[in-house]
Design a protein around this motif. Sequence first.
Motif, PDB file in Angstrom:
ATOM      1  N   LEU A 146       0.825  -1.214   0.000  1.00  0.00           N
ATOM      2  CA  LEU A 146       0.000   0.000   0.000  1.00  0.00           C
ATOM      3  C   LEU A 146       0.858   1.263   0.000  1.00  0.00           C
ATOM      4  O   LEU A 146       0.504   2.270  -0.631  1.00  0.00           O
ATOM      5  N   LYS A 147       1.985   1.184   0.672  1.00  0.00           N
ATOM      6  CA  LYS A 147       2.862   2.352   0.787  1.00  0.00           C
ATOM      7  C   LYS A 147       3.625   2.628  -0.500  1.00  0.00           C
ATOM      8  O   LYS A 147       3.716   3.789  -0.942  1.00  0.00           O
ATOM      9  N   SER A 148       4.173   1.588  -1.108  1.00  0.00           N
ATOM     10  CA  SER A 148       5.109   1.792  -2.217  1.00  0.00           C
ATOM     11  C   SER A 148       4.637   1.239  -3.557  1.00  0.00           C
ATOM     12  O   SER A 148       5.241   1.537  -4.585  1.00  0.00           O
ATOM     13  N   GLY A 149       3.593   0.414  -3.555  1.00  0.00           N
ATOM     14  CA  GLY A 149       3.118  -0.170  -4.806  1.00  0.00           C
ATOM     15  C   GLY A 149       2.301   0.805  -5.632  1.00  0.00           C
ATOM     16  O   GLY A 149       1.906   1.869  -5.157  1.00  0.00           O
ATOM     17  N   LYS A 150       2.019   0.395  -6.872  1.00  0.00           N
ATOM     18  CA  LYS A 150       1.275   1.254  -7.785  1.00  0.00           C
ATOM     19  C   LYS A 150      -0.020   0.625  -8.294  1.00  0.00           C
ATOM     20  O   LYS A 150      -0.978   1.331  -8.569  1.00  0.00           O
ATOM     21  N   ASP A 151      -0.041  -0.687  -8.414  1.00  0.00           N
ATOM     22  CA  ASP A 151      -1.173  -1.350  -9.044  1.00  0.00           C
ATOM     23  C   ASP A 151      -2.407  -1.338  -8.141  1.00  0.00           C
ATOM     24  O   ASP A 151      -2.347  -1.746  -6.979  1.00  0.00           O
ATOM     25  N   THR A 152      -3.539  -0.891  -8.695  1.00  0.00           N
ATOM     26  CA  THR A 152      -4.755  -0.764  -7.887  1.00  0.00           C
ATOM     27  C   THR A 152      -5.339  -2.126  -7.503  1.00  0.00           C
ATOM     28  O   THR A 152      -5.907  -2.271  -6.415  1.00  0.00           O
ATOM     29  N   THR A 153      -5.205  -3.113  -8.372  1.00  0.00           N
ATOM     30  CA  THR A 153      -5.709  -4.447  -8.058  1.00  0.00           C
ATOM     31  C   THR A 153      -4.954  -5.042  -6.880  1.00  0.00           C
ATOM     32  O   THR A 153      -5.554  -5.591  -5.944  1.00  0.00           O
ATOM     33  N   LEU A 154      -3.633  -4.937  -6.914  1.00  0.00           N
ATOM     34  CA  LEU A 154      -2.822  -5.472  -5.822  1.00  0.00           C
ATOM     35  C   LEU A 154      -3.054  -4.700  -4.532  1.00  0.00           C
ATOM     36  O   LEU A 154      -3.027  -5.282  -3.438  1.00  0.00           O
ATOM     37  N   LYS A 155      -3.302  -3.412  -4.636  1.00  0.00           N
ATOM     38  CA  LYS A 155      -3.582  -2.630  -3.429  1.00  0.00           C
ATOM     39  C   LYS A 155      -4.912  -3.061  -2.807  1.00  0.00           C
ATOM     40  O   LYS A 155      -5.041  -3.096  -1.578  1.00  0.00           O
ATOM     41  N   ARG A 156      -5.869  -3.382  -3.653  1.00  0.00           N
ATOM     42  CA  ARG A 156      -7.139  -3.883  -3.130  1.00  0.00           C
ATOM     43  C   ARG A 156      -6.943  -5.217  -2.420  1.00  0.00           C
ATOM     44  O   ARG A 156      -7.470  -5.433  -1.316  1.00  0.00           O
ATOM     45  N   ILE A 157      -6.171  -6.105  -3.030  1.00  0.00           N
ATOM     46  CA  ILE A 157      -5.877  -7.395  -2.408  1.00  0.00           C
ATOM     47  C   ILE A 157      -5.136  -7.198  -1.097  1.00  0.00           C
ATOM     48  O   ILE A 157      -5.423  -7.853  -0.088  1.00  0.00           O
ATOM     49  N   ALA A 158      -4.174  -6.267  -1.093  1.00  0.00           N
ATOM     50  CA  ALA A 158      -3.386  -6.003   0.105  1.00  0.00           C
ATOM     51  C   ALA A 158      -4.266  -5.492   1.246  1.00  0.00           C
ATOM     52  O   ALA A 158      -4.134  -5.929   2.398  1.00  0.00           O
TER      53      ALA A 158
END
Length: 205
Positions: free
Chosen positions: A78-90
């Motif tokens: 959530l802090k350093s990633g960019k992809d919205t799908t992965l942020k939702r999973i996170a």
Amino acid sequence: MKSVVKLVIGTSLFLSAIACSKDDKTQIGHDEDRMMMIMHEMDKMMDTMKMTKDIDQDFSMMMIMHHQTAIDMAKEMLKSGKDTTLKRIAQNMIDMQSAEIRQLQAFINGHMKVPHNINEEQGMQLMMSMEKMARQADLELFTGNIDNDFATLMIPHHQSAMDMAEIEVHFGHDEVPMNLAAKIKVDQKMEIEELQKWLLDHRGR
């Protein structure tokens, strides 16, 4: 247990294929990868954990550490990633696994006051599932891209949780950790499938 073995083998083959597709990308050492650093911290905690030989107790203690590692990795995403799908999973990982940690800790607090069901073999199986995850993680190729490394490393991490949950479902005695283990198997299988799809969709990018 046969279904677990098949899933482990299938996941390993999938990860190998993904690794091969990354040959043209810049690679970094394991100790330089932020996600792997979090995994190493979990390894240190596991090394100091004292096994009780009670499957319910040991599963609960190990799963708390395991979940906390996933939460820490998800927060990094959530802090350093960019992809919205992965942020939702996170974010979903953080929400669900934080709630499960609270349930497991409440179980431990009460369970320590009652006689334990001693069985050393199942405790050894739990530890073996963690060691298998560590070996798999050491085979991965990291690029330093948080999105890619999060998805890549979270698959064997989730598989390890499923392996431990399978042991608890089959050999546990208390319905609280057994029910949580059954839920973990379902939830993390679904997240593995999402992460695998994401990696396939982003292969070669």
